[in-house]
Write an enzyme that holds these catalytic residues in place. Structure first.
Site, short mmCIF file in Angstrom:
data_model
loop_
_atom_site.label_atom_id
_atom_site.label_comp_id
_atom_site.label_asym_id
_atom_site.label_seq_id
_atom_site.Cartn_x
_atom_site.Cartn_y
_atom_site.Cartn_z
CG ASP A 102 -2.08 0.58 0.88
OD1 ASP A 102 -2.36 1.72 0.55
OD2 ASP A 102 -3.45 0.05 1.01
CG HIS A 141 -4.65 2.26 -2.04
ND1 HIS A 141 -4.39 3.16 -0.84
CD2 HIS A 141 -5.79 2.44 -2.62
CE1 HIS A 141 -5.60 3.28 -0.34
NE2 HIS A 141 -6.56 3.08 -1.59
CD GLU A 193 -9.85 4.56 -0.82
OE1 GLU A 193 -10.55 5.24 0.14
OE2 GLU A 193 -8.81 4.18 -0.38
#
Ligand code: ACM
Length: 788
Positions: free
Chosen positions: A202, A254, A318
């Site tokens: 991440d 990410h 995202e």
């Protein structure tokens, strides 16, 4: 181990289980269980005939069973394998395992367990089903004062409702050691879960050793990463427990850790520093560059040689397209392939990556955001955006799994998770009724944009819409007419269970999000839109819902409190995914949860109790003498039973306000070791409900509960002697004030006192910015409002 039945008098068949007759110890509840009078008793040894297991699995399994049995009885009762002659326990599988098999999606997991006069017979299609049977056997086991092993006569016929029952562990935000991961696997096996979704990369780190791309861990892990040998060990251990390991390598967003190691792969190629904050960040892979696909291909070759599972997760959530849209190279790519926006760009990338993943014989999976009309059909989508998103995914022909409502990094009530069915029965809404009320509301949050809502009353039905979601039917406390100025409404949401209080005359109200009370404002709804409610998934497509996964994101969780956050409540989610859909009695679920919590601690060795004690221990000043340290620990343990951490992401938002929303903020406060849900408050709530329902005797029980609470807090000044217990001391003082007000409420209910403002005095004890919540305030306030 707690005893739950002295004699078994009932013969029970699901689904006509009653609370009384349900074996308290079983969780998840099997599809069919019948318990009859009598039991088998073992004292010295158990003769086992076992057929169809690989030598490795058999040795693992028997050693483990023996260890668990010893924890139940307190003495060794050897399991002795017998080749011929009479066995006490016979285990047979249809699909013979010659060498160690790795579990896979849709493996048979059924079993038939018979504990009867003459012995135990466990039969299953596969070794994995047989292991579930042994997990049930252990949950049924009891002991007596002679330390014998007692197994009640029982027949269980069982198989899971969903084939995909997982837990996501985030090893990035806080690194989790191998032993910690293995312990969670022990718990998962006990709960009959079968997928570890391992979040390995991440923005804040790359935790998986790559020999092909060594800079990933050299530059972007702070030295906290898993060696390939360790990962193999975990995969094999999981496999021996019947658990698949699905790795997640996040891309194209990410991906800040990749940016630190290989900045040339990013859309903005420049030096990057390790990301230390929590949140969503902008760096994106340069999806126009052939080097990026070569990197992914080589990484996949290496990773698929380590992870045998058929599925590989690419994250995909995202993605903020800003860096892409600013790049001339990406603009060129858009023009060339007629891509209109960030979503098209992401799908361009996903389509190319899917081909690479397929080349390595894996099925690609990702979060909701990868869903696109042109996404290859052989892709599994994991939903964190809710049932509507999941259903749209399934209706469009993709397989999906649900995680919304199973986000256990958010403290939330187990009853909420229990109601969260991946394929729910939706309430009927009559959209032809006339509109009685049309209001907009706003719930400001401590961080991020406010939650915007619509409150629509259609006939007597209260419908609530949150942000861009559809309208949802809420439960109200009274029939609503155009004249009703105050009413409540309750519904579940991604934030947890919501309880609204609306005051239309004053244009304000409140929303309880779990145990956290948020103020809200109401105003006229300028442009009323048509009401749109969720539609059920067509039966044709419901087989596409493979199951669900709980997620323990680790911004607010470390190896020191991981078990406190996961257990025992993961058993509740496991039951939702394994057991019958018709099983919805949360009171009965809680009775079993209390039991399974002890079992998980005593027998499985999970750390929810020990981590709490160890965490509290570290907060107590070392300068205190042993008697004071002991007394302080007892006090903290008691206090922790009376309070809860604030629910939803309220604590995240408070951390943000306090500039503690990052990797270096310590997680070493009292609240970090307080269980998500207070059993004491639940008992208080039950008594309040009884009283309001007309049981006058409940008042005395409430008084007794409060007295017990107070008695345990008498020495609270002790907390002032440990600097790290300032927060606990302040919470203890507030609980004391709460108890004093509650005692006045009892007097009001008895008619012995008139006190006009106790409700606001109770509410004043709790601020939204407190990480510790005195949840008892809310049932006591309800009691006061009832009595006053
Ligand atoms: C997610 O929670 N962003 C998957």
């Amino acid at each position: 181990m707690r005893m739950y039945f002295s004699v078994f008098l009932f013969t029970v068949l699901l689904p006509i289980l009653t609370a009384k007759a349900t074996p308290l110890s079983l969780m998840p509840i099997p599809q069919q269980v019948s318990i009859t009078e009598g039991s088998l008793v073992f004292d010295n040894e158990i003769k086992v005939a076992i057929h169809g297991f690989s030598a490795q699995r058999q040795a693992f399994l028997l050693a483990r069973m023996q260890q668990y049995i010893e924890r139940i009885t307190g003495k060794p009762i050897p399991l002795r394998v017998v080749k011929r002659g009479k066995a006490d326990l016979t285990i047979r599988v249809e699909n013979i395992e010659t060498e160690l098999q790795f579990p896979q999606l849709n493996m048979p997991e059924d079993y038939l367990l018979q504990i009867k006069k003459g012995g135990i017979v466990l039969s299953a299609t596969s070794v994995f089903g047989a292991q579930h049977g042994l997990a049930s056997l252990l949950q049924l086991a009891q002991s007596n004062t002679s330390r014998q092993l007692i197994l009640p006569y029982t027949t269980i016929s069982d198989n899971p409702r969903f084939p995909w029952r997982g837990l996501l562990i985030d090893s990035v935000r806080h690194f989790m050691p191998i032993a910690t991961i293995k312990r969670q696997l022990d718990g998962m096996a006990a709960a009959k879960l079968n997928v570890l979704h391992w979040h390995l990369t991440d923005d804040q780190g790359w935790r998986m050793e790559s020999k092909v791309f060594p800079k990933l861990t050299q530059l972007a892990s702070d030295g906290l990463y898993y060696r390939q040998s360790e990962v193999k060990e975990v995969i094999e251990y999981a496999s021996l427990l019947g658990i698949r390991v699905v790795p997640e390598f996040g891309m194209p967003g990410h991906a800040s850790a990749i940016a630190v190691a290989y900045p040339e792969l990013m859309t903005k190629a420049k030096p990057y520093e390790m990301e230390r904050h929590w949140g969503v960040f902008k760096p994106l892979l340069n999806i126009a560059s052939p080097d990026v696909y070569a990197f992914i291909d080589d990484l996949l070759a290496e990773m698929t040689s380590l992870f045998p599972d058929g599925y590989l997760h690419i994250g995909g959530d995202e993605v903020e397209p800003e860096h892409w849209l600013e790049s001339p190279e990406i603009q060129e790519l858009m023009a060339k392939h007629a891509l209109e926006d960030g979503h098209d760009l992401q799908n361009y990338f996903n389509t190319r990556v899917q081909k690479l993943i397929a080349k390595h014989q894996r099925v690609m999976m990702g979060w909701d955001e990868i869903f696109h009309p042109a996404l290859p059909k052989d892709t599994v989508v994991q939903s964190w955006r809710g049932h509507d998103s999941l259903n749209a995914i399934a209706e469009a022909g993709y397989q999906g799994i649900l995680s919304t409502g199973f986000y256990i990094d958010q403290p939330q009530y187990s009853s909420f998770h229990y109601r969260n069915d991946p394929n729910p029965v939706l309430p009927t809404v009559d959209l032809t009724q006339s509109r009685v009320l049309n209001l907009a509301f706003t719930i400001p949050r401590l961080k991020g944009s406010a939650v915007k809502g619509e409150l629509v009353v259609l006939g007597g039905q209260v419908l609530i819409k949150l942000n861009n979601n559809r309208h949802q039917l809420a439960q109200t406390d009274k029939p609503i007419t155009s004249k009703t100025q105050q009413f409540t409404a309750a519904m579940d949401s991604w934030m947890g269970p919501l309880q609204f209080e609306f005051n239309t005359a004053q244009q304000q109200g409140a929303a309880m999000i779990g145990n956290s009370r948020y103020p809200l404002t109401l105003e006229a709804l300028e442009k009323p839109q048509p009401v749109e409610v969720s539609t059920p998934l067509s039966q044709l497509n419901d087989g596409r819902i493979l199951g669900g996964e709980a997620t323990i994101w680790s911004e607010m969780v470390s190896e020191h409190n991981l078990d406190v956050r996961i257990w025992p409540r993961l058993f509740v989610i496991a039951e939702r995914l394994w057991s019958a859909k018709t099983l919805t009695d949360s009171k009965q679920m809680y009775a079993r949860l209390d039991h399974i919590s002890d079992f998980a601690h005593n027998v499985i060795g999970l750390g929810h109790k020990t981590q709490q004690q160890a965490g509290f221990h570290r907060l107590i000043s070392t300068t205190l003498g042993e008697p004071k340290r002991k007394a302080t620990l007892a006090l903290l343990t008691h206090l922790a039973e009376l309070v809860e951490p604030s629910h939803y992401y309220t604590r995240h938002h408070i951390k943000f306000l306090n500039d503690e929303y990052h990797q270096f903020a310590a997680l070493d406060k009292f609240v970090d070791y307080v269980a998500v849900e207070s059993r004491q408050v639940r008992l208080l709530e039950e008594r309040v409900e009884s009283y309001i329902a007309g049981d006058n005797t409940a008042l005395a029980h409430i008084g007794a509960i409060l007295q017990r609470w107070q008695a345990g807090l008498e020495a609270l000044t002790l907390l002032q002697q440990s600097p790290k217990l300032t927060e606990a001391h302040s919470a203890a003082l507030t609980v004391t004030q709460f108890i004093a007000l509650s005692q006045q409420v009892l007097e009001v209910c008895k008619g012995a006192l008139q006190a006009p403002h106790l409700d606001s005095q109770l509410l004043a004890l709790q601020n939204l910015t407190d990480e510790v919540v005195i949840t008892g305030i809310y049932p006591v306030r309800a009691l006061y409002l009832h009595c006053n």
